[in-house]
Design a protein around this motif. Structure first.
Motif, PDB file in Angstrom:
ATOM      1  N   GLU A  47       0.822  -1.214   0.000  1.00  0.00           N
ATOM      2  CA  GLU A  47       0.000   0.000   0.000  1.00  0.00           C
ATOM      3  C   GLU A  47       0.855   1.263   0.000  1.00  0.00           C
ATOM      4  OE1 GLU A  47      -0.128  -1.330   4.403  1.00  0.00           O
ATOM      5  OE2 GLU A  47      -0.115  -2.333   2.482  1.00  0.00           O
ATOM      6  N   LEU A  48       2.155   1.130   0.258  1.00  0.00           N
ATOM      7  CA  LEU A  48       3.056   2.284   0.254  1.00  0.00           C
ATOM      8  C   LEU A  48       3.619   2.592  -1.132  1.00  0.00           C
ATOM      9  CD1 LEU A  48       5.011   1.598   3.543  1.00  0.00           C
ATOM     10  CD2 LEU A  48       3.192   3.274   3.159  1.00  0.00           C
ATOM     11  N   GLY A  49       3.519   1.634  -2.057  1.00  0.00           N
ATOM     12  CA  GLY A  49       4.023   1.879  -3.404  1.00  0.00           C
ATOM     13  C   GLY A  49       4.124   0.604  -4.211  1.00  0.00           C
ATOM     14  N   HIS A  50       4.314   0.789  -5.506  1.00  0.00           N
ATOM     15  CA  HIS A  50       4.430  -0.364  -6.401  1.00  0.00           C
ATOM     16  C   HIS A  50       5.757  -1.093  -6.248  1.00  0.00           C
ATOM     17  CE1 HIS A  50       1.245   1.996  -8.401  1.00  0.00           C
ATOM     18  NE2 HIS A  50       0.756   0.785  -8.620  1.00  0.00           N
ATOM     19  N   GLY A  51       6.718  -0.440  -5.647  1.00  0.00           N
ATOM     20  CA  GLY A  51       8.026  -1.038  -5.448  1.00  0.00           C
ATOM     21  C   GLY A  51       8.849  -0.197  -4.500  1.00  0.00           C
ATOM     22  N   PRO A  52      10.067  -0.619  -4.224  1.00  0.00           N
ATOM     23  CA  PRO A  52      10.933   0.105  -3.286  1.00  0.00           C
ATOM     24  C   PRO A  52      11.208   1.554  -3.693  1.00  0.00           C
ATOM     25  CG  PRO A  52      11.822  -2.075  -3.711  1.00  0.00           C
ATOM     26  CD  PRO A  52      10.676  -1.879  -4.664  1.00  0.00           C
ATOM     27  N   GLY A  53      11.243   1.837  -4.972  1.00  0.00           N
ATOM     28  CA  GLY A  53      11.493   3.207  -5.424  1.00  0.00           C
ATOM     29  C   GLY A  53      10.442   4.183  -4.930  1.00  0.00           C
ATOM     30  N   GLU A  54       9.183   3.784  -4.998  1.00  0.00           N
ATOM     31  CA  GLU A  54       8.103   4.653  -4.524  1.00  0.00           C
ATOM     32  C   GLU A  54       8.146   4.803  -3.004  1.00  0.00           C
ATOM     33  OE1 GLU A  54       4.208   3.712  -6.019  1.00  0.00           O
ATOM     34  OE2 GLU A  54       4.959   3.522  -8.073  1.00  0.00           O
ATOM     35  N   VAL A  55       8.484   3.734  -2.312  1.00  0.00           N
ATOM     36  CA  VAL A  55       8.596   3.804  -0.854  1.00  0.00           C
ATOM     37  C   VAL A  55       9.760   4.720  -0.476  1.00  0.00           C
ATOM     38  CG1 VAL A  55       8.923   2.490   1.284  1.00  0.00           C
ATOM     39  CG2 VAL A  55       7.586   1.502  -0.601  1.00  0.00           C
ATOM     40  N   ALA A  56      10.878   4.594  -1.184  1.00  0.00           N
ATOM     41  CA  ALA A  56      12.035   5.462  -0.926  1.00  0.00           C
ATOM     42  C   ALA A  56      11.676   6.926  -1.152  1.00  0.00           C
ATOM     43  CB  ALA A  56      13.212   5.060  -1.818  1.00  0.00           C
ATOM     44  N   ASP A  57      10.877   7.204  -2.177  1.00  0.00           N
ATOM     45  CA  ASP A  57      10.434   8.576  -2.436  1.00  0.00           C
ATOM     46  C   ASP A  57       9.573   9.110  -1.295  1.00  0.00           C
ATOM     47  OD1 ASP A  57      11.772   8.558  -4.858  1.00  0.00           O
ATOM     48  OD2 ASP A  57       9.959   8.195  -6.066  1.00  0.00           O
ATOM     49  N   ARG A  58       8.678   8.286  -0.778  1.00  0.00           N
ATOM     50  CA  ARG A  58       7.824   8.707   0.346  1.00  0.00           C
ATOM     51  C   ARG A  58       8.658   8.965   1.599  1.00  0.00           C
ATOM     52  NH1 ARG A  58       2.253   5.442   0.706  1.00  0.00           N
ATOM     53  NH2 ARG A  58       1.920   7.076   2.229  1.00  0.00           N
ATOM     54  N   LEU A  59       9.657   8.113   1.826  1.00  0.00           N
ATOM     55  CA  LEU A  59      10.534   8.283   2.973  1.00  0.00           C
ATOM     56  C   LEU A  59      11.371   9.558   2.831  1.00  0.00           C
ATOM     57  CD1 LEU A  59      11.356   6.880   5.629  1.00  0.00           C
ATOM     58  CD2 LEU A  59      13.103   5.658   4.317  1.00  0.00           C
ATOM     59  N   ALA A  60      11.858   9.825   1.630  1.00  0.00           N
ATOM     60  CA  ALA A  60      12.629  11.051   1.372  1.00  0.00           C
ATOM     61  C   ALA A  60      11.747  12.285   1.562  1.00  0.00           C
ATOM     62  CB  ALA A  60      13.216  11.022  -0.032  1.00  0.00           C
TER      63      ALA A  60
END
Length: 138
Positions: A47-60
């Motif tokens: 639910e945080l993203g389609h992959g780690p890249g999207e999650v990393a963007d949210r964390l950033a």
């Protein structure tokens, strides 16, 4: 006294982490420290993203928002784990060394009966880490 503060975050539960985020911001300002917001996720979509890249963007984005809001340096670090549930303690412990954290500020829960069987993530980190660990109850 502290130069790099690590704050493990669960992006799904930021509403429960406000006290620990505030404590990190206050200490970062006091000691002119950088706060590094750390997340642990799997490579699978969530639910945080389609992959780690999207999650990393949210964390950033969280790091930028918190740093701008509170006036301290901010960074983010995402750890990719095969099984975040079972590997969380190890991932957090390794990340302390990787990023050079000298203080970890972590949200925690009020102890309950299961804590007598399994150590909490914060308790495990405090037991095994060279960094100081502050557990903040919400």
């Amino acid at each position: 006294m502290f130069s790099k503060i690590m704050v493990p975050v669960d992006l799904k539960h930021l509403d429960r982490m406000q006290k620990s985020l505030q404590a990190a911001a206050d200490l970062a300002r006091l000691y002119s420290a950088t706060v590094c917001y750390v997340g642990v996720t799997s490579a699978e979509p969530s639910e945080l993203g389609h992959g780690p890249g999207e999650v990393a963007d949210r964390l950033a984005d969280l790091a930028k928002t918190e740093a701008a809001k509170h006036g301290h340096g901010g960074a983010s670090h995402l750890v990719i784990s095969h099984d975040p549930t079972t590997e969380l303690d190890k991932a957090l412990h390794e990340t302390v060394g990787e990023i050079g954290a000298d203080l970890v500020i972590m949200a925690t829960h009020i102890p309950n009966v299961t804590d007598y069987i399994w150590a909490s993530h914060g308790g495990s980190l405090a037991l095994h880490s060279r960094a100081s660990v502050m557990l903040v109850r919400g």
